[in-house]
Design an enzyme around this catalytic site. Sequence first.
Site, PDB file in Angstrom:
ATOM      1  N   HIS B 137       2.479   1.592   3.049  1.00  0.00           N
ATOM      2  CA  HIS B 137       3.704   1.480   3.557  1.00  0.00           C
ATOM      3  C   HIS B 137       4.738   1.586   2.799  1.00  0.00           C
ATOM      4  O   HIS B 137       4.413   0.757   1.597  1.00  0.00           O
ATOM      5  CB  HIS B 137       3.455  -0.018   4.503  1.00  0.00           C
ATOM      6  N   ASP B 214      -2.139  -5.679   0.285  1.00  0.00           N
ATOM      7  CA  ASP B 214      -1.041  -5.655   1.608  1.00  0.00           C
ATOM      8  C   ASP B 214      -2.048  -5.899   2.584  1.00  0.00           C
ATOM      9  O   ASP B 214      -2.521  -4.946   3.226  1.00  0.00           O
ATOM     10  CB  ASP B 214      -0.084  -4.291   1.615  1.00  0.00           C
ATOM     11  N   GLN B 217      -1.911  -5.284   7.962  1.00  0.00           N
ATOM     12  CA  GLN B 217      -2.461  -4.869   9.021  1.00  0.00           C
ATOM     13  C   GLN B 217      -3.886  -5.274   9.156  1.00  0.00           C
ATOM     14  O   GLN B 217      -4.656  -4.836   9.880  1.00  0.00           O
ATOM     15  CB  GLN B 217      -2.640  -3.350   9.070  1.00  0.00           C
ATOM     16  N   LYS B 240       3.192  -9.581  13.250  1.00  0.00           N
ATOM     17  CA  LYS B 240       2.158  -8.627  13.812  1.00  0.00           C
ATOM     18  C   LYS B 240       0.939  -9.331  14.312  1.00  0.00           C
ATOM     19  O   LYS B 240      -0.421  -8.759  14.478  1.00  0.00           O
ATOM     20  CB  LYS B 240       1.835  -7.699  12.552  1.00  0.00           C
ATOM     21  N   CYS B 380       7.134   4.379   8.079  1.00  0.00           N
ATOM     22  CA  CYS B 380       7.449   4.126   7.035  1.00  0.00           C
ATOM     23  C   CYS B 380       6.530   4.277   6.157  1.00  0.00           C
ATOM     24  O   CYS B 380       6.064   3.263   5.059  1.00  0.00           O
ATOM     25  CB  CYS B 380       7.488   2.539   6.768  1.00  0.00           C
TER      26      CYS B 380
HETATM   27  C1  LIG Z   1       0.782  -2.191   6.046  1.00  0.00           C
HETATM   28  C2  LIG Z   1       2.076  -2.735   6.130  1.00  0.00           C
HETATM   29  N1  LIG Z   1       2.636  -3.112   5.152  1.00  0.00           N
HETATM   30  C3  LIG Z   1       3.985  -3.742   5.068  1.00  0.00           C
HETATM   31  C4  LIG Z   1       4.621  -3.770   6.305  1.00  0.00           C
HETATM   32  C5  LIG Z   1       5.787  -4.499   6.449  1.00  0.00           C
HETATM   33  O1  LIG Z   1       6.007  -5.560   7.236  1.00  0.00           O
HETATM   34  P1  LIG Z   1       7.496  -6.442   7.515  1.00  0.00           P
HETATM   35  O2  LIG Z   1       8.249  -5.223   8.062  1.00  0.00           O
HETATM   36  O3  LIG Z   1       7.028  -7.390   8.631  1.00  0.00           O
HETATM   37  O4  LIG Z   1       7.879  -6.950   6.251  1.00  0.00           O
HETATM   38  C6  LIG Z   1       3.928  -3.231   7.594  1.00  0.00           C
HETATM   39  C7  LIG Z   1       4.630  -3.193   8.805  1.00  0.00           C
HETATM   40  O5  LIG Z   1       5.723  -2.603   9.153  1.00  0.00           O
HETATM   41  C8  LIG Z   1       2.651  -2.696   7.248  1.00  0.00           C
HETATM   42  O6  LIG Z   1       2.278  -2.163   8.567  1.00  0.00           O
END
Ligand SMILES: Cc1ncc(COP(=O)(O)O)c(C=O)c1O
Lengths: 152, 422
Positions: B137, B214, B217, B240, B380
């Site tokens: 992401h 990270d 998910q 999430k 993203c």
């Molecule tokens: C794998 C992953 N990393 C990071 C994020 C970022 O999360 P947030 O937007 O809550 O910071 C997301 C979700 O959008 C994600 O799916």
Amino acid sequence: MNLDELYQEVILDHYKRPRGAGLREPYEGESHQVNPTCGDEITLRVHVDGDKVADVSYENVGCSISKASASVMYELVNGSTVDDALARLAEFTALMNSKGQAEGDEETLEDAVAFAGVSKYPMRVKCALLGWMAFKDALVRAEASIPGRTDA
Amino acid sequence: MEAVTKLDVDAVRADFPILRRRIGDRQIAYLDSAATSQKPVQVVEAMRRFTEHSNANISRSVHTLGAEATEAYEGARARVAAFIGAPSADEVVFTKNSTEAINLLAYAFQNATLDPHADPRFRLAPGDEIVVTEMEHHANLIPWQQLALRTGATLKWIGITDHGRLDLEAIPEVITERTKIVSFTHVANLLGTVNPTSQITARAREVGALVGLDASQSVPHLPVNVAGLGVDFIAFTGHKMLGPTGIGVLWAKADLLDAMPPFLTGGSMIKTVTMEKTTFADAPAKFEAGTPPIAEAVGLAAAVDYLDGLGMENVRAHEKELAGYMLEKLETVDGLTIIGPRVPIGRSATVSFTFEGVHPHDVGQVLDSEAIAVRVGHHCAKPTCDRFGVNATTRASAYVYNTHEEIDRLVEALGKVRKVFG
Ligand SMILES: Cc1ncc(COP(=O)(O)O)c(C=O)c1O
């Protein structure tokens, strides 16, 4: 939600058979626009001859709304005067910002009135405007590159 | 292995009033939990109760409400720590979201690089390497990419195979003696791949690199135990995992938090302050400048209670089942191509696909007319899209409250997409 209202026949037709597509020479202004939320892209060129938009050519990837909109725009502004093209741009932008309240003037906007329904879908308005934004930007660049018109 | 108990999906659904919502004349089928999950009444209620009953700023007042608020906030920290198997609540730093958690970590490297006395594990020099993967992401790519640009370090990445898996064979080449940090996604948000961690952590140990995961998910969907994973940092985000927006977590080993310079500075993160200098509080306070998201922490703790009540093994089993069903059904749709692993092994219930000749925006719009919520776009993860030669995908993602029937509706509605654009 009424899908037919969004995906009017005219729109689907322009999507499937885009008018004026492809990048052509000559041109004085070129613009590349992206919609960062969905990755849609357009590269658009404008050839200005005197006070006329002598050619608008473009290459794009995107959804039906963004592709059909570029095609409809081509028909509206290609061969018109720069002033008329800018008037159409203002008119179409106003229609897109109308949140479903305006119908658009068929006399001036022709096929583009089919996009009136799009204005109810805030997530899609950007799609419909992408090509027009590229046109506006390319026109500014074209005018800037023409001697004596640097005031544009 | 079969889970001993199973999720009672009807009972779960009863806790989510939004799932009874109708779009047009149809009940919503919410298949967009990878973007954000819905919240059960228990979470909303916990936040309401806190706000109506105990709201005050934390650690600043001796009055009763202040004490209650502090207890609620610190209690939430302990609750989250227990949920991920952290040895100490002090290893849990609350942030705004995953993005901020990862930036906090990347800025620890940047700030350490500017300070000759900082811990050498966090100091970067030209030639040092930062490793990510091609399936990140943007939240776990751009902070590292920018850090590399600012420090002269080199950004490297592990590629993706055609099947949507990490190219693990490249590990020895990509992770080298010059690698200072490897940060990779546990579960990929576009591809749905669940990455095996042991080969990467083993190689990182071998070369003395730190490892971040990270877990945005994964923590919502699988049992995650930081001690078992053998990594140094994990980041995840409340919204999430049935919790509210506005709160996320960085977990890090205590000695690393001690060594890391702060990211944001200001109130609540200090020991002493003069006009000339400041000494910082111990972690986690050192990383929580300003008034934190207090009610949100309470909501996150309630979400964790809810997930624990379901049992994370049951959550995993339910989603594995849905992933298998979704893959099987989607494969039957003419012109549909799955982007990511096509078998429900090492895979989440998040499935991206393209539909021949129809742009994802249009797919999503037609699905919305059937009250089916999916996400469309690049999610993203632009480099992942580029890897598979697509501009965008349609992504359906399932969670604890989703049913087979909703997947059937999705598949049926894809037939309608074909009709409109055929
Ligand atoms: C794998 C992953 N990393 C990071 C994020 C970022 O999360 P947030 O937007 O809550 O910071 C997301 C979700 O959008 C994600 O799916």
